[in-house]
Design a protein around this motif. Structure first.
Motif, PDB file in Angstrom:
ATOM      1  N   VAL A  96       0.816  -1.211   0.000  1.00 12.07           N
ATOM      2  CA  VAL A  96       0.000   0.000   0.000  1.00 12.07           C
ATOM      3  C   VAL A  96       0.856   1.271   0.000  1.00 12.07           C
ATOM      4  O   VAL A  96       0.461   2.299   0.547  1.00 12.07           O
ATOM      5  CB  VAL A  96      -0.958   0.008   1.210  1.00 12.07           C
ATOM      6  CG1 VAL A  96      -2.040  -1.048   1.046  1.00 12.07           C
ATOM      7  CG2 VAL A  96      -0.194  -0.209   2.517  1.00 12.07           C
TER       8      VAL A  96
ATOM      9  N   CYS B 139       1.749   3.337  -2.569  1.00 11.23           N
ATOM     10  CA  CYS B 139       1.177   4.422  -3.384  1.00 11.23           C
ATOM     11  C   CYS B 139       2.202   5.516  -3.701  1.00 11.23           C
ATOM     12  O   CYS B 139       1.906   6.714  -3.624  1.00 11.23           O
ATOM     13  CB  CYS B 139      -0.033   5.052  -2.696  1.00 11.23           C
ATOM     14  SG  CYS B 139      -1.403   3.925  -2.385  1.00 11.23           S
TER      15      CYS B 139
ATOM     16  N   ASP C 222     -10.645  -2.801   4.830  1.00 14.63           N
ATOM     17  CA  ASP C 222     -10.037  -2.481   3.539  1.00 14.63           C
ATOM     18  C   ASP C 222      -9.550  -1.036   3.578  1.00 14.63           C
ATOM     19  O   ASP C 222      -9.842  -0.272   4.509  1.00 14.63           O
ATOM     20  CB  ASP C 222     -11.059  -2.694   2.423  1.00 14.63           C
ATOM     21  CG  ASP C 222     -11.677  -4.087   2.476  1.00 14.63           C
ATOM     22  OD1 ASP C 222     -10.915  -5.064   2.403  1.00 14.63           O
ATOM     23  OD2 ASP C 222     -12.904  -4.181   2.617  1.00 14.63           O
TER      24      ASP C 222
ATOM     25  N   HIS D  40      -8.262   5.192  -4.911  1.00 16.13           N
ATOM     26  CA  HIS D  40      -7.846   3.802  -5.063  1.00 16.13           C
ATOM     27  C   HIS D  40      -8.375   2.960  -3.906  1.00 16.13           C
ATOM     28  O   HIS D  40      -8.375   3.402  -2.751  1.00 16.13           O
ATOM     29  CB  HIS D  40      -6.326   3.709  -5.126  1.00 16.13           C
ATOM     30  CG  HIS D  40      -5.728   4.394  -6.312  1.00 16.13           C
ATOM     31  ND1 HIS D  40      -5.103   3.716  -7.338  1.00 16.13           N
ATOM     32  CD2 HIS D  40      -5.681   5.705  -6.663  1.00 16.13           C
ATOM     33  CE1 HIS D  40      -4.687   4.570  -8.254  1.00 16.13           C
ATOM     34  NE2 HIS D  40      -5.026   5.788  -7.869  1.00 16.13           N
TER      35      HIS D  40
ATOM     36  N   PHE E 149      -8.106  -0.789  -1.896  1.00 10.85           N
ATOM     37  CA  PHE E 149      -7.263  -1.946  -1.624  1.00 10.85           C
ATOM     38  C   PHE E 149      -8.039  -2.906  -0.719  1.00 10.85           C
ATOM     39  O   PHE E 149      -8.495  -2.522   0.357  1.00 10.85           O
ATOM     40  CB  PHE E 149      -5.966  -1.528  -0.925  1.00 10.85           C
ATOM     41  CG  PHE E 149      -5.107  -0.589  -1.723  1.00 10.85           C
ATOM     42  CD1 PHE E 149      -4.040  -1.068  -2.466  1.00 10.85           C
ATOM     43  CD2 PHE E 149      -5.365   0.774  -1.740  1.00 10.85           C
ATOM     44  CE1 PHE E 149      -3.233  -0.211  -3.203  1.00 10.85           C
ATOM     45  CE2 PHE E 149      -4.570   1.643  -2.471  1.00 10.85           C
ATOM     46  CZ  PHE E 149      -3.496   1.149  -3.214  1.00 10.85           C
TER      47      PHE E 149
ATOM     48  N   LYS F 228      -4.744  -6.116  -1.817  1.00  7.82           N
ATOM     49  CA  LYS F 228      -4.739  -6.230  -3.271  1.00  7.82           C
ATOM     50  C   LYS F 228      -5.556  -5.074  -3.831  1.00  7.82           C
ATOM     51  O   LYS F 228      -6.722  -4.894  -3.469  1.00  7.82           O
ATOM     52  CB  LYS F 228      -5.338  -7.563  -3.723  1.00  7.82           C
ATOM     53  CG  LYS F 228      -5.322  -7.755  -5.235  1.00  7.82           C
ATOM     54  CD  LYS F 228      -5.886  -9.118  -5.625  1.00  7.82           C
ATOM     55  CE  LYS F 228      -5.850  -9.303  -7.153  1.00  7.82           C
ATOM     56  NZ  LYS F 228      -6.394 -10.635  -7.546  1.00  7.82           N
ATOM     57  N   GLU F 229      -4.942  -4.318  -4.740  1.00 10.66           N
ATOM     58  CA  GLU F 229      -5.617  -3.139  -5.277  1.00 10.66           C
ATOM     59  C   GLU F 229      -6.661  -3.512  -6.318  1.00 10.66           C
ATOM     60  O   GLU F 229      -6.431  -4.375  -7.172  1.00 10.66           O
ATOM     61  CB  GLU F 229      -4.603  -2.178  -5.898  1.00 10.66           C
ATOM     62  CG  GLU F 229      -5.224  -0.871  -6.374  1.00 10.66           C
ATOM     63  CD  GLU F 229      -4.211   0.138  -6.851  1.00 10.66           C
ATOM     64  OE1 GLU F 229      -4.634   1.238  -7.263  1.00 10.66           O
ATOM     65  OE2 GLU F 229      -3.001  -0.163  -6.807  1.00 10.66           O
TER      66      GLU F 229
ATOM     67  N   LYS G 129      -8.898  -3.047  -9.657  1.00 11.19           N
ATOM     68  CA  LYS G 129      -8.517  -2.573 -10.986  1.00 11.19           C
ATOM     69  C   LYS G 129      -9.139  -1.213 -11.302  1.00 11.19           C
ATOM     70  O   LYS G 129      -8.531  -0.385 -11.976  1.00 11.19           O
ATOM     71  CB  LYS G 129      -8.924  -3.607 -12.038  1.00 11.19           C
ATOM     72  CG  LYS G 129      -8.168  -4.925 -11.946  1.00 11.19           C
ATOM     73  CD  LYS G 129      -8.599  -5.889 -13.038  1.00 11.19           C
ATOM     74  CE  LYS G 129      -7.839  -7.203 -12.956  1.00 11.19           C
ATOM     75  NZ  LYS G 129      -8.263  -8.169 -14.015  1.00 11.19           N
TER      76      LYS G 129
ATOM     77  N   VAL H 256     -10.270   2.516 -10.822  1.00 12.06           N
ATOM     78  CA  VAL H 256      -9.897   3.713 -10.077  1.00 12.06           C
ATOM     79  C   VAL H 256     -11.060   4.689 -10.137  1.00 12.06           C
ATOM     80  O   VAL H 256     -11.549   5.024 -11.225  1.00 12.06           O
ATOM     81  CB  VAL H 256      -8.629   4.360 -10.655  1.00 12.06           C
ATOM     82  CG1 VAL H 256      -8.309   5.665  -9.926  1.00 12.06           C
ATOM     83  CG2 VAL H 256      -7.453   3.395 -10.552  1.00 12.06           C
TER      84      VAL H 256
END
Length: 255
Positions: free
Chosen positions: A112, A114, A134, A145, A147, A156-157, A159, A161
């Protein structure tokens, strides 16, 4: 219940002060504790973090110095509150609470960091209903964003945005439509300001007998860059001329 116990402990000579619609009394501390907080240094706690903004970037933007946010929550389910700090393209940081005011930087293994974002705000909240917190991160121009947490502090990000290209600042979550799912509200400011463009030129003409701004840098106010961006104030000054003022509006918020 705590108030009742405190009142009982003070005994019958407890003195109330009456006021319009209320009454109050001074509580005397019980025990040997003391007021206030103790400042712990980063070397003691392990929370070593600086939201760094270079002088060059600070001088080129009136938005970036607004700063960044922090979120707190138990990301790994151990019952201790962890800390997540946002930064301006110098990397966000997640600190795991080890207890006894000690923290460990787990940013890299959590995924995370970023480092590509001018991160402004964050929230730790269970948005998929699996019982784990989360992470949602706002940014200036880089979108919002999401995660997803595996329950052990690894993320886990997503997909997709959200809020792309806008100046996301603070955010809030609540189930506003009662469907059992948390909804997201993003408060936007701006990615850039006209104040960062000292060469900007405003054209003013008489329109229907009144002074009005008709263009900025040669582009009409209907241009996408300027539409609904300003409120102008043009009025007579005390010297027989015109006084010009403007208020720059924020971008629309997103729900």
């Amino acid at each position: 219940m705590l108030v009742v116990l405190a009142v009982q402990a003070l005994g019958a000579d407890y003195r109330w002060e009456n006021g319009p619609g209320y009454r109050r009394a001074k509580l005397e501390p019980i025990g040997t504790g003391r007021d206030g907080f103790t400042l712990l240094q980063g070397e003691q706690t392990g929370v070593l973090f600086t939201n760094y903004l270079s002088e060059e970037r600070a001088l080129s933007s009136q938005i970036l110095p607004s700063g960044s946010g922090v979120a707190a929550g138990d990301v790994d389910g151990d019952g201790l509150c962890d800390l997540y700090f946002c930064s301006l393209k110098s990397g966000n940081h997640l600190f795991r609470n080890l207890g006894s005011w000690k923290f460990e930087d787990i940013t890299q293994q959590a995924g995370v960091g970023c480092t590509n974002l001018d991160a402004t705000g964050a929230a730790l909240v269970d948005i998929d209903g699996d019982g784990t917190l989360d992470l949602i991160v706002n940014s200036l121009g880089g979108g919002t964003h999401i995660f997803f947490n595996d329950g052990k502090g690894h993320f886990k990000e997503a997909k997709e945005v959200l809020n792309p290209g806008l100046g996301g600042m603070s955010l809030a979550l609540a189930d506003y439509d009662g469907d059992g799912w948390l909804d997201l509200y993003v408060a936007n400011y701006r990615v850039n300001s006209i104040g960062d463009q000292p060469e900007a030129r405003f054209s003013i003409r008489m329109v229907n007998g009144q002074l009005a701004v008709t263009s900025i840098n040669g582009k009409p106010l209907t241009d996408p860059e300027w539409t609904n961006r300003f409120q102008f104030h043009i009025e007579d000054d005390d010297k027989g001329g015109a006084k010009f003022g403007k208020e720059e509006l924020s971008e629309p918020d997103v729900l």
